[in-house]
Design an enzyme around this catalytic site. Structure first.
Site, PDB file in Angstrom:
ATOM      1  CB  SER A 196      10.025  -5.109 -43.446  1.00  0.00           C
ATOM      2  OG  SER A 196      10.143  -4.561 -44.496  1.00  0.00           O
ATOM      3  CG  ASP A 217      -2.047   1.135   1.322  1.00  0.00           C
ATOM      4  OD1 ASP A 217      -2.635   1.471   0.491  1.00  0.00           O
ATOM      5  OD2 ASP A 217      -1.841   1.989   2.656  1.00  0.00           O
ATOM      6  N   GLY A 238       6.282  -0.547 -45.520  1.00  0.00           N
ATOM      7  CA  GLY A 238       5.614   0.603 -45.732  1.00  0.00           C
ATOM      8  C   GLY A 238       4.392  -0.337 -45.147  1.00  0.00           C
TER       9      GLY A 238
END
Ligand code: ADP
Length: 664
Positions: A557, A118, A483
């Site tokens: 990729s 806590d 891309g």
């Protein structure tokens, strides 16, 4: 980006037969005296303190007379007794340091002791967790039966995920306020499952309770006799005991190497696992193996044969391999990860904010690396636990960031091994942050840099590259299109191939789907499989280039490291072409309907959505397909190819080298 990725939970829900203490079948590996550290989280008003008060009382963990004292106090002040007061009373004693025993809140069931982790606030809790000052091994998430999953519950759930707390049980509290309705519970249970599933947490149990009335905390419940699972206390007892550092795989970070008379002594602290004389160790990242000849000890008269986690030792090895500070020795079966990029959950302490692109010194076990902040994925406000995208991380904030180094780092995920899964960041000479490591979305690169074959001799061709170029009328090259899915790689690649072919070029397209039917049919889409897929593409593309071809590869990729490796095979002929279109554009095009599926959760680990896509930093050619037409895009790459690969005169360059090729 990757928040939807499902992490595998190692916890299994266990069935237990009936209610009542005696019926509990505890987890097999409960060790009697090692307390389990748990954290109880939930929305402020959902009844955490009441639940804790109940739990402590009903398990019989309260000090003698405590309850009476509080009841008396309530009577004197004329206020109704609340179970939450118990927790407050225990806390205030602790905070005033009255007794040493209550420095933490303890309670115990018949099976095990518990410590409640806590902290006065989220900030301290997060700081302690991330820095390793405190570590919760399991959690109980408290949710109000009336209100259901609220924003705060979501944030707490996310926090547990972030900190790698794998064992989570859920208490649906205040069931008395919804008349102990099974229908209401079923509703909330479904809601909780849906949410936790989203962040990759599999709750061990979801338990309907009334903390105020004491239903199903420790004791059974009459009004909820429709419920067949465990009570809260039983659910806690079913959590698996924490794994001791000695039971984890061996990690022996090398601290130093001393020359000592004739011997070379390798010293360090065993962070986890065990090590024996005669063991074969693998040194990362050099991947060399050595056999332990002896374990040296300074203060033991008899020879030491074994050492385990926590011990600082020196060893001598039989083999003469290069060993230096920062490397990690492990057993061959259970190796640490090798990577140059990872996801980090950090607590930032720097006076200057952490910024993208800046380089810091990272200290992990005995190693040091310069790491650059590649991205800030999100920043978590330690006040209200809300998270947001941001450009910088300010002091005292927690953030999820992507860190990248030049060389290979050797590490573990924090959830697997805290000692080698945690690091400190240093700026100039100051520690500016601490963090824990997650590989979510990133591959272990060990596989792709390990060479298993030995006794390899290359065969020399009798045709020179120049001769091939002269014969072909163009230079060879690898056009590496990268891309997002839908950015236009395939479209551009096949059109380029057509046009180049018409010009008489020797050209071939390698496309993702085609290769995955054959050469890469054994690979899936996990980060490691993607990396292996791209490694093979890189190797095959390199062979094509060697054969004199122009090879166009069309693969997402997504990882920079993979593209870098593909480049390094034949860097002088490698041309990275970034087929650039933002996620929004690609998602709108969605030519194969994949984004729709990914958003519905039908495809896991989809680049750009639930897995990373790392943009190229210095691509030789960038085509912005978001603003160009297909033919304009193709024309741009054609132009690039003509400038870089074309125009080799058939006769002009058929010079010396080709003659040599023909006559030799
Ligand atoms: P990838 O191979 O990158 O996953 P695809 O080539 O399969 O992507 O799909 C790209 C989609 O985008 C096609 O439907 C294509 O017609 C469209 N598109 C729009 N503008 C362009 C552009 N300038 N270049 C390439 N594709 C484009």
């Amino acid at each position: 980006m990757a928040d939807k990725k499902k992490t595998k939970s190692k916890t299994k829900a266990k069935k237990i037969p009936a209610k009542g203490k005696a019926a509990v079948t505890p987890a097999e590996d409960i060790t009697d005296n090692k307390p389990l550290k748990i954290v109880i989280v939930g929305h402020v008003d959902h009844g955490k303190s009441t639940l804790v008060g109940r739990l402590i009382h009903d398990t019989g963990s309260l000090p003698e007379g405590k309850l009476e004292a509080i009841r008396d106090m309530c009577d004197r002040r004329g206020m109704p007794f609340e179970w939450a007061f118990l927790m407050d009373a225990l806390k205030s004693e602790r905070d005033q340091g009255i007794t040493i025993d209550t420095s933490q809140i303890w309670f115990s069931t018949d099976h095990r002791k518990y410590v409640l982790i806590d902290a006065p606030g989220h900030k301290e809790f997060l700081k302690n967790m991330v820095s390793g000052a405190a570590h919760a091994e399991a959690a109980l998430l408290v949710i109000d039966a009336e209100e259901g999953v609220r924003e705060q519950s979501r944030r707490h759930g996310y926090l547990l995920h972030l900190l790698g707390v794998r064992q989570v049980a859920v208490a649906v509290n205040k069931m008395d306020l919804v008349k102990y309705s099974k229908e209401r519970f079923d509703e909330i249970e479904a809601e909780i499952h849906a949410y936790l599933d989203e962040i990759g947490i599999a709750p061990t149990h979801i338990i309907p309770v009334s903390s105020r009335e004491g239903d199903l905390i420790v004791n059974p419940s009459k009004p909820m006799d429709w419920y067949e699972g465990p009570t809260v206390a039983q659910a806690l007892d079913l959590f698996e005991a924490p794994v001791l550092p000695t039971d984890l795989p061996l990690r022996f970070p090398i601290q130093d190497v001393y020359k000592f008379d004739e011997r070379r002594i390798i010293v360090g602290r065993v962070e986890s696992g065990r090590l024996r004389a005669g063991d074969t160790l693998l040194i990362s990242p050099t991947n060399k193996t050595v056999r332990v000849a002896s374990i040296e000890s300074w203060n033991s008269p008899s020879p030491v044969l074994a050492a385990s986690a926590g011990q600082s030792i020196g060893i001598t090895v039989e083999d003469q391999v290069f060993i230096e500070r920062g490397q990690i020795a492990s057993n061959e079966e259970n190796l640490p990860i090798e990577t140059n990029v990872f996801r980090a959950r950090i607590f930032w302490l720097g006076r200057k904010p952490l910024t993208v692109g800046k380089t810091y010194k990272l200290k992990l076990a005995t190693s040091q690396h310069n790491v650059t902040v590649q991205a800030i994925e999100r920043v978590i406000d330690t006040g209200d636990l809300s998270s947001a995208e941001a450009e910088t991380v300010e002091r005292n904030a927690v953030a999820e960031v992507i860190l990248r180094s030049r060389g290979m780092m050797v590490l573990d995920e924090f959830v697997d091994n805290p000692a080698t899964g945690r690091f400190v960041l240093v700026d100039e000479y100051d520690a500016v942050g601490g963090g824990i490591i997650s590989m979510e979305g990133y591959p272990d690169q060990r596989q792709s840099i390990t060479v298993k074959s030995t006794n390899i001799f290359s065969v020399d061709h009798r045709i020179t590259p120049a001769a091939r170029s002269a014969s072909n009328g163009h230079r060879p090259g690898i056009l590496w299109l990268t891309g997002l899915s839908g950015s236009g790689k395939s479209t551009i690649a096949v059109e380029l191939e057509r046009q180049l072919f018409l010009k008489g070029y020797h050209v071939y397209v390698m496309d993702g789907d085609n290769l995955r039917h054959g050469l890469c049919a054994d690979l899936g889409f996990s980060p490691e499989d993607r990396t292996e897929n791209i490694r093979r593409v890189g190797e095959v593309a390199s062979l094509f280039a060697d054969a004199g071809f122009i090879v166009i590869t069309a693969f997402i990729s997504p990882y920079r490291a993979d593209r870098q490796r593909a480049r390094s095979i034949r860097s002088e002929q490698f041309h990275e072409v970034y087929v650039k279109a933002g996620l929004e554009v690609c998602e709108k095009r969605d030519p194969k309907g994949l984004y729709k599926k990914a958003r519905k959760g039908e495809i896991e680990m989809f680049s750009g959505v639930s897995a990373p896509y790392e943009e190229p930093e210095d691509a030789e050619c960038v085509v912005d397909t978001a603003s160009l037409s297909v033919s304009e895009s193709v024309a741009e790459v054609m132009d690039y190819i003509d400038r870089h690969l074309g125009g080799v005169d058939h006769h002009h360059e058929t010079g010396k080298e080709e003659k040599a090729a023909q006559t030799s």
